[in-house]
Design an enzyme around this catalytic site. Structure first.
Site, PDB file in Angstrom:
ATOM      1  N   TYR A 146     -54.893  37.270 102.259  1.00 47.07           N
ATOM      2  CA  TYR A 146     -54.287  38.463 101.312  1.00 47.07           C
ATOM      3  C   TYR A 146     -55.568  39.292 100.533  1.00 47.07           C
ATOM      4  CZ  TYR A 146     -51.226  40.596  97.693  1.00 47.07           C
ATOM      5  OH  TYR A 146     -50.403  41.486  97.234  1.00 47.07           O
ATOM      6  N   LYS A 150     -56.570  42.807 101.884  1.00 45.58           N
ATOM      7  CA  LYS A 150     -56.273  43.962 101.023  1.00 45.58           C
ATOM      8  C   LYS A 150     -57.713  44.776 101.040  1.00 45.58           C
ATOM      9  CE  LYS A 150     -52.138  43.839  99.805  1.00 45.58           C
ATOM     10  NZ  LYS A 150     -50.844  45.018  99.921  1.00 45.58           N
ATOM     11  N   ARG A 187     -43.390  33.483  92.815  1.00 45.88           N
ATOM     12  CA  ARG A 187     -44.216  33.952  91.874  1.00 45.88           C
ATOM     13  C   ARG A 187     -43.806  33.492  90.398  1.00 45.88           C
ATOM     14  NH1 ARG A 187     -44.862  39.970  93.805  1.00 45.88           N
ATOM     15  NH2 ARG A 187     -43.141  39.587  95.042  1.00 45.88           N
ATOM     16  N   VAL A 188     -44.575  33.502  89.502  1.00 47.00           N
ATOM     17  CA  VAL A 188     -44.615  32.662  88.184  1.00 47.00           C
ATOM     18  C   VAL A 188     -43.317  33.254  87.512  1.00 47.00           C
ATOM     19  CG1 VAL A 188     -46.138  33.927  86.626  1.00 47.00           C
ATOM     20  CG2 VAL A 188     -45.677  31.613  86.434  1.00 47.00           C
ATOM     21  N   SER A 190     -40.397  34.646  88.293  1.00 46.16           N
ATOM     22  CA  SER A 190     -39.058  34.549  89.065  1.00 46.16           C
ATOM     23  C   SER A 190     -38.924  32.772  88.943  1.00 46.16           C
ATOM     24  CB  SER A 190     -38.919  34.978  90.463  1.00 46.16           C
ATOM     25  OG  SER A 190     -40.228  34.710  91.126  1.00 46.16           O
ATOM     26  N   PHE A 192     -40.273  30.721  86.760  1.00 42.34           N
ATOM     27  CA  PHE A 192     -39.879  30.161  85.496  1.00 42.34           C
ATOM     28  C   PHE A 192     -38.376  30.635  85.046  1.00 42.34           C
ATOM     29  CE2 PHE A 192     -44.472  29.973  83.411  1.00 42.34           C
ATOM     30  CZ  PHE A 192     -44.768  28.782  84.460  1.00 42.34           C
ATOM     31  N   GLY A 208     -52.379  25.662  82.594  1.00 41.98           N
ATOM     32  CA  GLY A 208     -51.758  26.645  81.931  1.00 41.98           C
ATOM     33  C   GLY A 208     -52.428  27.917  81.132  1.00 41.98           C
ATOM     34  N   ARG A 212     -52.380  36.248  83.200  1.00 43.76           N
ATOM     35  CA  ARG A 212     -52.041  37.155  83.812  1.00 43.76           C
ATOM     36  C   ARG A 212     -51.595  38.396  82.913  1.00 43.76           C
ATOM     37  NH1 ARG A 212     -54.225  34.205  86.783  1.00 43.76           N
ATOM     38  NH2 ARG A 212     -53.624  33.604  88.965  1.00 43.76           N
TER      39      ARG A 212
HETATM   40  P1  NAD Z   1     -42.141  41.866  98.675  1.00 43.63           P
HETATM   41  O1  NAD Z   1     -42.518  40.751  99.452  1.00 43.63           O
HETATM   42  O2  NAD Z   1     -41.010  41.795  97.837  1.00 43.63           O
HETATM   43  O3  NAD Z   1     -42.127  43.077  99.437  1.00 43.63           O
HETATM   44  C1  NAD Z   1     -42.961  43.118 100.886  1.00 43.63           C
HETATM   45  C2  NAD Z   1     -42.016  44.002 101.768  1.00 43.63           C
HETATM   46  O4  NAD Z   1     -42.692  44.050 102.983  1.00 43.63           O
HETATM   47  C3  NAD Z   1     -40.988  42.951 102.445  1.00 43.63           C
HETATM   48  O5  NAD Z   1     -39.739  43.955 102.213  1.00 43.63           O
HETATM   49  C4  NAD Z   1     -41.192  42.498 103.571  1.00 43.63           C
HETATM   50  O6  NAD Z   1     -39.977  42.199 104.367  1.00 43.63           O
HETATM   51  C5  NAD Z   1     -41.869  43.653 104.113  1.00 43.63           C
HETATM   52  N1  NAD Z   1     -43.098  43.292 105.303  1.00 43.63           N
HETATM   53  C6  NAD Z   1     -43.844  42.062 105.224  1.00 43.63           C
HETATM   54  N2  NAD Z   1     -44.608  41.971 106.379  1.00 43.63           N
HETATM   55  C7  NAD Z   1     -44.007  43.287 107.053  1.00 43.63           C
HETATM   56  C8  NAD Z   1     -44.304  43.520 108.310  1.00 43.63           C
HETATM   57  N3  NAD Z   1     -45.298  42.912 109.144  1.00 43.63           N
HETATM   58  N4  NAD Z   1     -43.705  44.556 108.915  1.00 43.63           N
HETATM   59  C9  NAD Z   1     -42.982  45.588 108.117  1.00 43.63           C
HETATM   60  N5  NAD Z   1     -42.540  44.979 106.863  1.00 43.63           N
HETATM   61  C10 NAD Z   1     -43.138  43.648 106.462  1.00 43.63           C
HETATM   62  O7  NAD Z   1     -43.509  42.006  97.573  1.00 43.63           O
HETATM   63  P2  NAD Z   1     -43.723  43.101  96.357  1.00 43.63           P
HETATM   64  O8  NAD Z   1     -44.054  42.463  95.165  1.00 43.63           O
HETATM   65  O9  NAD Z   1     -42.451  44.122  96.856  1.00 43.63           O
HETATM   66  O10 NAD Z   1     -44.823  44.019  96.997  1.00 43.63           O
HETATM   67  C11 NAD Z   1     -45.052  45.033  97.590  1.00 43.63           C
HETATM   68  C12 NAD Z   1     -46.388  45.603  97.935  1.00 43.63           C
HETATM   69  O11 NAD Z   1     -47.249  45.652  96.693  1.00 43.63           O
HETATM   70  C13 NAD Z   1     -47.304  44.606  98.784  1.00 43.63           C
HETATM   71  O12 NAD Z   1     -48.078  45.368  99.784  1.00 43.63           O
HETATM   72  C14 NAD Z   1     -47.772  43.845  97.899  1.00 43.63           C
HETATM   73  O13 NAD Z   1     -49.184  43.431  98.231  1.00 43.63           O
HETATM   74  C15 NAD Z   1     -48.255  44.937  96.844  1.00 43.63           C
HETATM   75  N6  NAD Z   1     -48.657  44.303  95.392  1.00 43.63           N
HETATM   76  C16 NAD Z   1     -47.557  43.728  94.534  1.00 43.63           C
HETATM   77  C17 NAD Z   1     -47.876  42.946  93.443  1.00 43.63           C
HETATM   78  C18 NAD Z   1     -46.690  42.463  92.338  1.00 43.63           C
HETATM   79  O14 NAD Z   1     -47.024  41.829  91.391  1.00 43.63           O
HETATM   80  N7  NAD Z   1     -45.445  42.436  92.866  1.00 43.63           N
HETATM   81  C19 NAD Z   1     -49.178  43.271  93.048  1.00 43.63           C
HETATM   82  C20 NAD Z   1     -50.066  43.488  93.805  1.00 43.63           C
HETATM   83  C21 NAD Z   1     -49.826  44.253  94.968  1.00 43.63           C
HETATM   84  N1  UDP Z   2     -47.719  29.553  88.490  1.00 46.10           N
HETATM   85  C1  UDP Z   2     -47.376  28.507  87.562  1.00 46.10           C
HETATM   86  N2  UDP Z   2     -46.244  27.999  87.923  1.00 46.10           N
HETATM   87  C2  UDP Z   2     -45.334  28.573  88.888  1.00 46.10           C
HETATM   88  C3  UDP Z   2     -46.020  29.726  89.841  1.00 46.10           C
HETATM   89  C4  UDP Z   2     -47.089  30.282  89.374  1.00 46.10           C
HETATM   90  O1  UDP Z   2     -47.982  27.766  86.690  1.00 46.10           O
HETATM   91  O2  UDP Z   2     -43.953  28.077  89.182  1.00 46.10           O
HETATM   92  C5  UDP Z   2     -49.139  30.182  87.959  1.00 46.10           C
HETATM   93  C6  UDP Z   2     -50.023  30.296  89.173  1.00 46.10           C
HETATM   94  O3  UDP Z   2     -51.043  29.104  89.437  1.00 46.10           O
HETATM   95  C7  UDP Z   2     -50.952  31.612  88.689  1.00 46.10           C
HETATM   96  C8  UDP Z   2     -49.894  32.265  87.623  1.00 46.10           C
HETATM   97  O4  UDP Z   2     -49.020  31.325  87.473  1.00 46.10           O
HETATM   98  O5  UDP Z   2     -52.109  30.939  87.993  1.00 46.10           O
HETATM   99  C9  UDP Z   2     -49.509  33.502  88.482  1.00 46.10           C
HETATM  100  O6  UDP Z   2     -48.971  33.066  89.869  1.00 46.10           O
HETATM  101  P1  UDP Z   2     -48.153  34.273  90.707  1.00 46.10           P
HETATM  102  O7  UDP Z   2     -48.004  33.227  92.035  1.00 46.10           O
HETATM  103  O8  UDP Z   2     -46.973  34.804  90.052  1.00 46.10           O
HETATM  104  O9  UDP Z   2     -49.077  35.418  90.917  1.00 46.10           O
HETATM  105  P2  UDP Z   2     -50.914  35.371  91.306  1.00 46.10           P
HETATM  106  O10 UDP Z   2     -51.498  33.960  91.277  1.00 46.10           O
HETATM  107  O11 UDP Z   2     -50.784  36.023  92.731  1.00 46.10           O
HETATM  108  O12 UDP Z   2     -51.229  36.273  90.374  1.00 46.10           O
END
Ligand code: NAD
Ligand code: UDP
Length: 321
Positions: A146, A150, A187-188, A190, A192, A208, A212
């Protein structure tokens, strides 16, 4: 305003579905393309009856042939649980997906925005993180598909810009939350909230004390559309996130209070390469986009808790009245 034809890849996901909704509200013609790996039809069901909305079930690894004025490239699973499920596919989705989206932008002369991430900073040694910080990323770890994926996407965007004059915009999104995250997203926030509402143990990874910064979905989508429509030549990358910084212990406490849950907190091992701290420097977004977040964590959590409570009620899994 002239109606723009806008492609949103990953449009049925958490962020993508909110973005499609806003673009339609603004009077655009929206093409949502998604393979539904983590996305869900439920997220876009309410948009299906709008004749300016079109859903194409398709993998971004396949060639894309549509005509459009703007592209938001979001296709990529964002939760560590899902992006680590098939890490090779995650790498392909990032790199080959970006090549397809950029190729389309080049052919259509479309402006293209990439949803990059704070993960490009890895486990940051600089705090808070400005866009000029080049990051501290493990190239061979379990998060690398990832993070490095990116980073390569950002490289491709800037190479297409320099080599082919493609009109690019790159945003680095920090942890975002809100309605339409999956119940099993992993993710954290959802995790929690679902644990608290079901009365299950709340799982904190590590001690803990890692931090973030959490941005509410509406603020993010506003920042995204502002960036897409910002003055030409402003490519970014620009951080979009909420600078409020919380430990996971603080987050768990807040969610327990807001839900009135009786859940216990339990500690589980910290996953490999889990970043210890994260907080965006948002000066660039303030100056160039006039953007800053407006929704506090408490306010955003209340709305998100309401959404998850309704979802769990539908599935008869809600423990707290
Ligand atoms: P999400 O997983 O809900 O959405 C990603 C979407 O992409 C999904 O609908 C999935 O089905 C689709 N997808 C995955 N692989 C695919 C493929 N090969 N072809 C077509 N569709 C595909 O996640 P999100 O939180 O909505 O994230 C959306 C974007 O924002 C992602 O690129 C993610 O990296 C970026 N982003 C999100 C966060 C966050 O905190 N939510 C943070 C940083 C970056
Ligand atoms: N985390 C946690 N409990 C969970 C899920 C995640 O303590 O049930 C922690 C995880 O280890 C990280 C932080 O919460 O330190 C954020 O995790 P998340 O997966 O939401 O995002 P990212 O690590 O990609 O920022």
């Amino acid at each position: 305003m002239k109606r723009k034809r806008i492609l949103v890849t990953g449009g049925a996901g958490f962020i993508g579905s909110h973005l499609c909704e806003k673009l339609l509200e603004q009077g655009n013609d929206v093409i949502c393309m998604d393979n539904l790996f983590t996305g869900q039809k439920d997220n876009i069901r309410h948009l299906m009856s709008n004749s300016y909305f079109e859903f194409i079930r398709k993998d971004i690894l396949e060639d894309i042939y549509v005509e459009c004025d703007q592209i938001y490239n979001l296709a990529c699973p964002a939760s560590p649980v899902y992006y680590q499920y098939d890490p090779i596919k995650t790498g392909k989705t990032n790199v080959i997906g970006a090549l397809h989206a950029l190729g389309l932008a080049k052919r259509c002369h479309a402006r293209i925005l990439q949803a990059s991430t704070s993960e490009v900073y890895g486990d940051p040694q600089m705090h808070p993180q400005p866009e000029s910080y080049r990051g501290y990323v493990n190239p061979i770890g379990i998060r690398s598909c990832y993070d490095e994926g990116k980073r390569m996407v950002e490289t491709l965007f800037f190479d297409y810009h320099r080599q082919h004059d493609v009109d690019i915009k790159v945003i680095r999104i920090f942890n975002t939350y809100g309605a339409r995250m999956r119940l099993d997203d992993g993710r954290v926030i959802s995790n929690f909230i679902v644990q608290a509402l079901k009365g299950d143990d709340i799982t904190i990874y590590g001690d803990g004390k890692q931090t973030r910064s959490f941005c509410y979905i509406d603020d993010l989508v506003e920042g995204m559309t502002r960036m897409m429509n910002s003055k030409s030549g402003f490519t970014g990358p620009v951080n979009i996130g909420n600078p409020g910084e919380f430990t996971m212990v603080e987050l768990a406490g807040l969610i327990i209070n807001l839900t009135g849950s009786k859940s216990r907190i339990v500690y589980k091992p910290l996953p490999q390469d889990d970043p210890m701290q994260r907080k965006p420097d948002i000066e660039l977004a303030k100056q160039n986009l006039g953007w800053e977040p407006t929704v506090s964590l408490e306010e955003g959590l209340k709305k998100t808790i309401k959404y998850f409570a309704n979802k769990l009620r539908e599935e008869n899994e809600l423990t707290i009245p």
